[in-house]
Design an enzyme around this catalytic site. Structure first.
Site, PDB file in Angstrom:
ATOM      1  N   LYS A   1      46.329 -48.307 -47.196  1.00 42.55           N
ATOM      2  CA  LYS A   1      45.752 -48.066 -45.854  1.00 42.55           C
ATOM      3  C   LYS A   1      46.426 -49.027 -44.858  1.00 42.55           C
ATOM      4  O   LYS A   1      47.591 -49.362 -45.044  1.00 42.55           O
ATOM      5  CB  LYS A   1      44.233 -48.209 -45.901  1.00 42.55           C
TER       6      LYS A   1
ATOM      7  N   ASN B   1      46.556 -46.725 -52.395  1.00 44.78           N
ATOM      8  CA  ASN B   1      46.661 -46.422 -50.966  1.00 44.78           C
ATOM      9  C   ASN B   1      46.291 -47.702 -50.226  1.00 44.78           C
ATOM     10  O   ASN B   1      45.120 -48.056 -50.157  1.00 44.78           O
ATOM     11  CB  ASN B   1      45.694 -45.279 -50.610  1.00 44.78           C
TER      12      ASN B   1
ATOM     13  N   SER C   1      35.999 -45.763 -54.289  1.00 46.03           N
ATOM     14  CA  SER C   1      35.415 -46.925 -54.981  1.00 46.03           C
ATOM     15  C   SER C   1      35.738 -46.974 -56.473  1.00 46.03           C
ATOM     16  O   SER C   1      34.889 -47.353 -57.275  1.00 46.03           O
ATOM     17  CB  SER C   1      33.897 -46.978 -54.741  1.00 46.03           C
TER      18      SER C   1
ATOM     19  N   HIS D   1      44.165 -37.274 -45.775  1.00 45.82           N
ATOM     20  CA  HIS D   1      43.155 -38.279 -46.133  1.00 45.82           C
ATOM     21  C   HIS D   1      41.968 -38.137 -45.172  1.00 45.82           C
ATOM     22  O   HIS D   1      42.144 -37.839 -43.999  1.00 45.82           O
ATOM     23  CB  HIS D   1      43.754 -39.688 -46.050  1.00 45.82           C
TER      24      HIS D   1
ATOM     25  N   GLU E   1      40.285 -40.227 -43.700  1.00 49.94           N
ATOM     26  CA  GLU E   1      40.359 -41.083 -42.507  1.00 49.94           C
ATOM     27  C   GLU E   1      41.232 -40.447 -41.439  1.00 49.94           C
ATOM     28  O   GLU E   1      40.985 -40.622 -40.243  1.00 49.94           O
ATOM     29  CB  GLU E   1      40.849 -42.488 -42.914  1.00 49.94           C
TER      30      GLU E   1
ATOM     31  N   GLU F   1      38.370 -36.893 -52.967  1.00 48.73           N
ATOM     32  CA  GLU F   1      37.795 -38.154 -52.499  1.00 48.73           C
ATOM     33  C   GLU F   1      36.532 -37.853 -51.687  1.00 48.73           C
ATOM     34  O   GLU F   1      36.627 -37.521 -50.497  1.00 48.73           O
ATOM     35  CB  GLU F   1      38.790 -38.898 -51.602  1.00 48.73           C
TER      36      GLU F   1
ATOM     37  N   GLY G   1      35.288 -46.712 -49.879  1.00 43.34           N
ATOM     38  CA  GLY G   1      35.062 -48.038 -49.310  1.00 43.34           C
ATOM     39  C   GLY G   1      33.598 -48.443 -49.266  1.00 43.34           C
ATOM     40  O   GLY G   1      33.247 -49.435 -48.637  1.00 43.34           O
TER      41      GLY G   1
END
Ligand code: 13P
Length: 246
Positions: free
Chosen positions: A11, A9, A208, A93, A95, A164, A170
């Site tokens: 991003k 991904n 991660s 996701h 985010e 996730e 991250g």
């Protein structure tokens, strides 16, 4: 036997030049035993499609509209993604849930329209640190999954699920293989109640994942690969993670 799947991904990263270098590097580093895909920002999909046409790396997008077409300025439809040869589209996701206030139902609607256009939705679920610390992990991921199960019915077997944990994205803090496996097992049990094909479904872990922790994570019985953020932008790291998937 489920096939392993590793999805990068990207991003909101990359440039036409960097993407070309990355894809050429990956092409040279493969092929791998596992299935591999990259999910690129919308404007790069045409380039990515050209670079990967006929290669063993699939591609996809990072989101899609829940609507078919019409006056939805700035949105991109699943039909458009299909036109560019996308195999996958990430939906839900964390985010997008956090920065665009996407609800469980909206995510489910996106998964449904993606399937209607022959895209495989990669449905993301995961708890925040506060939710984990409040012992709400199971409740949260089951609630997120349940909206998609109810909306898709028996078609739920056609999605890929990515667990996730938000606190691992991250941050360099990976869930331990045991923590990840526990949630994956929970999700598979929930899916089992919804479809006889739950044992065939690919459940990915994201957060991660790096070359040095990928193999242990992927060796867990219910972890069928990974959804990779930062490490998917580096040829050597992503290639090593793909290798770790077997
Ligand atoms: P990182 O691998 O950078 O933690 O990102 C994970 C992720 O969000 C993939 O979708």
């Amino acid at each position: 036997m489920r096939r392993k799947l590793v999805v990068g991904n990207w991003k909101m990263n990359g440039s036409r030049l960097l993407n070309a270098e990355l894809l050429a590097g990956l092409d040279g580093a493969g092929p791998w035993v596992s299935d591999v895909a990259v999910c690129a920002p919308y404007p790069y999909l045409a380039d990515v499609a050209l670079s990967l046409q006929g290669k063993r790396i699939a591609w996809g997008a990072q989101d899609c509209s829940s609507r078919e077409a019409g006056a939805y300025t700035g949105d991109v439809s699943a039909a458009m993604l299909a036109e560019f040869g996308c195999k996958y589209v990430i939906v839900g996701h964390s985010e997008r849930r956090a920065y665009h206030a996407e609800s469980d139902q909206l995510v489910a609607d996106k998964a449904k329209i993606a399937l209607a256009h022959n895209l495989t939705p990669i449905v993301c679920v995961g708890e925040t640190l506060a939710e984990r610390e409040a012992n709400q992990t199971d409740v949260v991921v089951k609630r997120q999954m349940s909206a998609v199960i109810h909306t898709l019915g028996h078609c739920i077997s056609q999605v890929v699920v990515a667990y996730e944990p938000v606190w691992a994205i991250g941050t360099g803090k990976t869930a331990t293989p045991e923590q990840a496996q526990a949630v994956h097992a929970l999700l598979r049990t929930q899916l089992h109640a919804a479809t006889p094909k739950s044992a065939e479904m690919q459940l990915l872990y994201g957060g991660s994942v790096k070359p040095d922790n990928a193999a242990t994570l992927f060796s867990q019985p219910d972890i069928d690969g990974g959804l990779i953020g930062g490490a998917s932008l580096k040829v050597a790291d992503f290639a090593a993670i793909c290798r770790a998937a077997g």
